[in-house]
Scaffold this motif. Sequence first.
Motif, PDB file in Angstrom:
ATOM      1  N   ARG A  42       0.849  -1.191   0.000  1.00 29.35           N
ATOM      2  CA  ARG A  42       0.000   0.000   0.000  1.00 29.35           C
ATOM      3  C   ARG A  42       0.887   1.244   0.000  1.00 29.35           C
ATOM      4  N   SER A  43       0.446   2.241  -0.746  1.00 23.85           N
ATOM      5  CA  SER A  43       1.256   3.451  -0.958  1.00 23.85           C
ATOM      6  C   SER A  43       0.645   4.656  -0.266  1.00 23.85           C
ATOM      7  N   PHE A  44       1.511   5.623   0.039  1.00 30.13           N
ATOM      8  CA  PHE A  44       1.078   6.867   0.672  1.00 30.13           C
ATOM      9  C   PHE A  44       2.023   7.978   0.208  1.00 30.13           C
ATOM     10  N   PRO A  45       1.650   9.248   0.382  1.00 23.47           N
ATOM     11  CA  PRO A  45       2.556  10.334   0.016  1.00 23.47           C
ATOM     12  C   PRO A  45       3.861  10.231   0.809  1.00 23.47           C
ATOM     13  N   THR A  46       4.967  10.334   0.112  1.00 25.87           N
ATOM     14  CA  THR A  46       6.265  10.144   0.754  1.00 25.87           C
ATOM     15  C   THR A  46       6.476  11.100   1.921  1.00 25.87           C
ATOM     16  N   ASP A  47       5.941  12.310   1.826  1.00 28.28           N
ATOM     17  CA  ASP A  47       6.159  13.271   2.910  1.00 28.28           C
ATOM     18  C   ASP A  47       5.383  12.920   4.174  1.00 28.28           C
ATOM     19  N   GLU A  48       4.581  11.840   4.140  1.00 25.06           N
ATOM     20  CA  GLU A  48       3.862  11.388   5.332  1.00 25.06           C
ATOM     21  C   GLU A  48       4.473  10.116   5.922  1.00 25.06           C
ATOM     22  N   LEU A  49       5.698   9.792   5.521  1.00 20.18           N
ATOM     23  CA  LEU A  49       6.327   8.558   5.999  1.00 20.18           C
ATOM     24  C   LEU A  49       6.387   8.493   7.525  1.00 20.18           C
ATOM     25  N   GLU A  50       6.695   9.596   8.161  1.00 17.44           N
ATOM     26  CA  GLU A  50       6.803   9.593   9.623  1.00 17.44           C
ATOM     27  C   GLU A  50       5.506   9.118  10.270  1.00 17.44           C
ATOM     28  N   HIS A  51       4.387   9.454   9.643  1.00 15.04           N
ATOM     29  CA  HIS A  51       3.084   9.064  10.179  1.00 15.04           C
ATOM     30  C   HIS A  51       2.917   7.545  10.196  1.00 15.04           C
ATOM     31  N   TYR A  52       3.587   6.854   9.247  1.00 11.97           N
ATOM     32  CA  TYR A  52       3.394   5.405   9.103  1.00 11.97           C
ATOM     33  C   TYR A  52       4.505   4.575   9.734  1.00 11.97           C
ATOM     34  N   GLN A  53       5.492   5.225  10.329  1.00 15.01           N
ATOM     35  CA  GLN A  53       6.646   4.478  10.832  1.00 15.01           C
ATOM     36  C   GLN A  53       6.280   3.508  11.951  1.00 15.01           C
ATOM     37  N   ALA A  54       5.518   3.945  12.902  1.00 14.32           N
ATOM     38  CA  ALA A  54       5.267   3.134  14.098  1.00 14.32           C
ATOM     39  C   ALA A  54       4.148   2.121  13.909  1.00 14.32           C
ATOM     40  N   ALA A  55       3.033   2.565  13.322  1.00 16.87           N
ATOM     41  CA  ALA A  55       1.846   1.701  13.232  1.00 16.87           C
ATOM     42  C   ALA A  55       1.589   1.172  11.838  1.00 16.87           C
ATOM     43  N   GLY A  56       2.372   1.584  10.845  1.00 13.24           N
ATOM     44  CA  GLY A  56       2.231   1.044   9.508  1.00 13.24           C
ATOM     45  C   GLY A  56       0.887   1.325   8.876  1.00 13.24           C
ATOM     46  N   CYS A  57       0.453   0.423   8.029  1.00 10.99           N
ATOM     47  CA  CYS A  57      -0.839   0.552   7.348  1.00 10.99           C
ATOM     48  C   CYS A  57      -1.610  -0.751   7.499  1.00 10.99           C
ATOM     49  N   GLY A  58      -2.889  -0.708   7.171  1.00  8.20           N
ATOM     50  CA  GLY A  58      -3.740  -1.871   7.342  1.00  8.20           C
ATOM     51  C   GLY A  58      -3.433  -2.982   6.356  1.00  8.20           C
ATOM     52  N   TRP A  59      -3.720  -4.217   6.780  1.00  4.19           N
ATOM     53  CA  TRP A  59      -3.562  -5.379   5.916  1.00  4.19           C
ATOM     54  C   TRP A  59      -4.630  -6.407   6.292  1.00  4.19           C
ATOM     55  N   VAL A  60      -4.877  -7.384   5.436  1.00  6.81           N
ATOM     56  CA  VAL A  60      -5.974  -8.332   5.620  1.00  6.81           C
ATOM     57  C   VAL A  60      -5.420  -9.753   5.658  1.00  6.81           C
ATOM     58  N   PRO A  61      -5.775 -10.575   6.644  1.00  4.06           N
ATOM     59  CA  PRO A  61      -5.235 -11.932   6.730  1.00  4.06           C
ATOM     60  C   PRO A  61      -5.444 -12.768   5.472  1.00  4.06           C
ATOM     61  N   ALA A  62      -6.630 -12.668   4.879  1.00  3.51           N
ATOM     62  CA  ALA A  62      -6.932 -13.508   3.713  1.00  3.51           C
ATOM     63  C   ALA A  62      -6.061 -13.180   2.506  1.00  3.51           C
ATOM     64  N   ASN A  63      -5.393 -12.007   2.514  1.00  2.00           N
ATOM     65  CA  ASN A  63      -4.471 -11.708   1.414  1.00  2.00           C
ATOM     66  C   ASN A  63      -3.398 -12.779   1.275  1.00  2.00           C
ATOM     67  N   SER A  64      -3.045 -13.406   2.396  1.00  2.00           N
ATOM     68  CA  SER A  64      -1.992 -14.420   2.372  1.00  2.00           C
ATOM     69  C   SER A  64      -2.437 -15.688   1.659  1.00  2.00           C
ATOM     70  N   ALA A  65      -3.727 -15.841   1.411  1.00  4.60           N
ATOM     71  CA  ALA A  65      -4.259 -17.050   0.775  1.00  4.60           C
ATOM     72  C   ALA A  65      -4.529 -16.864  -0.711  1.00  4.60           C
ATOM     73  N   LEU A  66      -4.023 -15.774  -1.287  1.00  2.00           N
ATOM     74  CA  LEU A  66      -4.177 -15.568  -2.731  1.00  2.00           C
ATOM     75  C   LEU A  66      -3.307 -16.546  -3.504  1.00  2.00           C
ATOM     76  N   THR A  67      -3.896 -17.187  -4.493  1.00  2.00           N
ATOM     77  CA  THR A  67      -3.136 -18.041  -5.398  1.00  2.00           C
ATOM     78  C   THR A  67      -2.462 -17.171  -6.467  1.00  2.00           C
TER      79      THR A  67
END
Length: 443
Positions: free
Chosen positions: A25-50
């Motif tokens: 997942r992408s975000f504006p580069t100038d907001e990187l500090e905002h995502y350093q600690a808590a990252g971004c959302g993800w979904v467990p079922a993504n790991s089951a993609l063929t």
Amino acid sequence: MSERLTPLPMTTIVTTDLIGITRGRSFPTDELEHYQAAGCGWVPANSALTPQDIIASTNPWGAYGDLRLIPDLASRVTVGNGPDAAAPALDFIHGDIRETDGRPWSACPRTLLRDEIERYRDDLGLQVNAAFEHEFNLHAGFTEHLAFTLEAQRQGAEFGGWLLSALRAGGVEPEMFLPEYGKHQYEITCRPTLGVAAADRAVNVREITREIARQMGVDVSFAPKTKADAVCNGVHLHVSLLDLQGLPMLYDAGTSNGLSTLGQHWAAGILHYLPALCAFTAPTPVSYERLQPHHWSASYACLGQQNREAALRICPTVSLGGKSVAAQYNLEFRAMDATASPHLAMAALLIAGRLGIEQRLALNAITDEIPDSLNDEQRKARGIVALPASLAQALDCLRDSAAFNQWLPKPLLDTYHALKTEELALTEQLSPADLCEHYARLY
């Protein structure tokens, strides 16, 4: 008058999943500090993609759950420009998948690899130094060329020059770009690095190569076989073991092949568990179009010194220029292709090697002859066993390997079996030629 808009630079947090596909997942580069600690959302079922982009129906997650993709800032890759001057910069950061409270998520392949690297350090006093070599097909309207020739090199020179430049900018430390034996086939090698970064680097090679191809308007495929009559593409994983002071531990000048006692146990573990390992290192139906005799890949579990039909090979060393043999000495695992997840495959390989050390397994399956040229009795006497002939067989070997499976988190293992079962069902009607073309498009 409104201000003229320009594209915002973007940074992507990525994860390379169980099937070796890099997502994020992408975000504006100038907001990187905002995502350093808590990252971004993800979904467990993504790991089951063929690879066919279908979520396996029997996966353990269903529609339930939320996760976080946490960036590892030390792994950031930035490539500012390429052959297309208008293309945005490539900027991504490898991430670890965690629960929303920060706990490691049990089905994250990068976490699995990190945990195993830490076991080597804490339990064995060892560091893992590794590098992945990649072969791929480049379709750029070239005329057919003779193998390994300067003509072939010159045809790919513009692509290769941009690729080496981009890899260097991305911190990958490229070594060589060379034409290979197959038509329109090339290979890229890079220097080894310690720990998880080696698998990150394998992902970086693949994604930067694809980026340069995209910018130049050419097609590239890392699939193990792109056509029924094509030469195969492999991924070779080179591994050396060091002590905590950085001294090499695989070499012993007093043995017949230079392999230390520690190295013999490690290699024996790889070969002992190799039929099960194939489920991770040769993980698609088309992988078994490559793992056949006389393909210079591997079809038997054995160790060789100058034998490119061996699944595990002692790499050549040189003493020219006063180079240290011990520092060069490494083992090359050849039963792998680029449909494998670098993190998952490397973790599985290290687990098998560690079990060989801990169980003090004896190394018997050694030959510098082509294994297929030996008869059944000769192979049996040396402990050389055939590798699985299909993904279905490899998955059965994995299910039957209790000692190996105990080191794999059950949610990861259940997810993997679910998605591979679905993948087999989706491809069971394809002919070998159709399989090659199908996976050539996907990888």
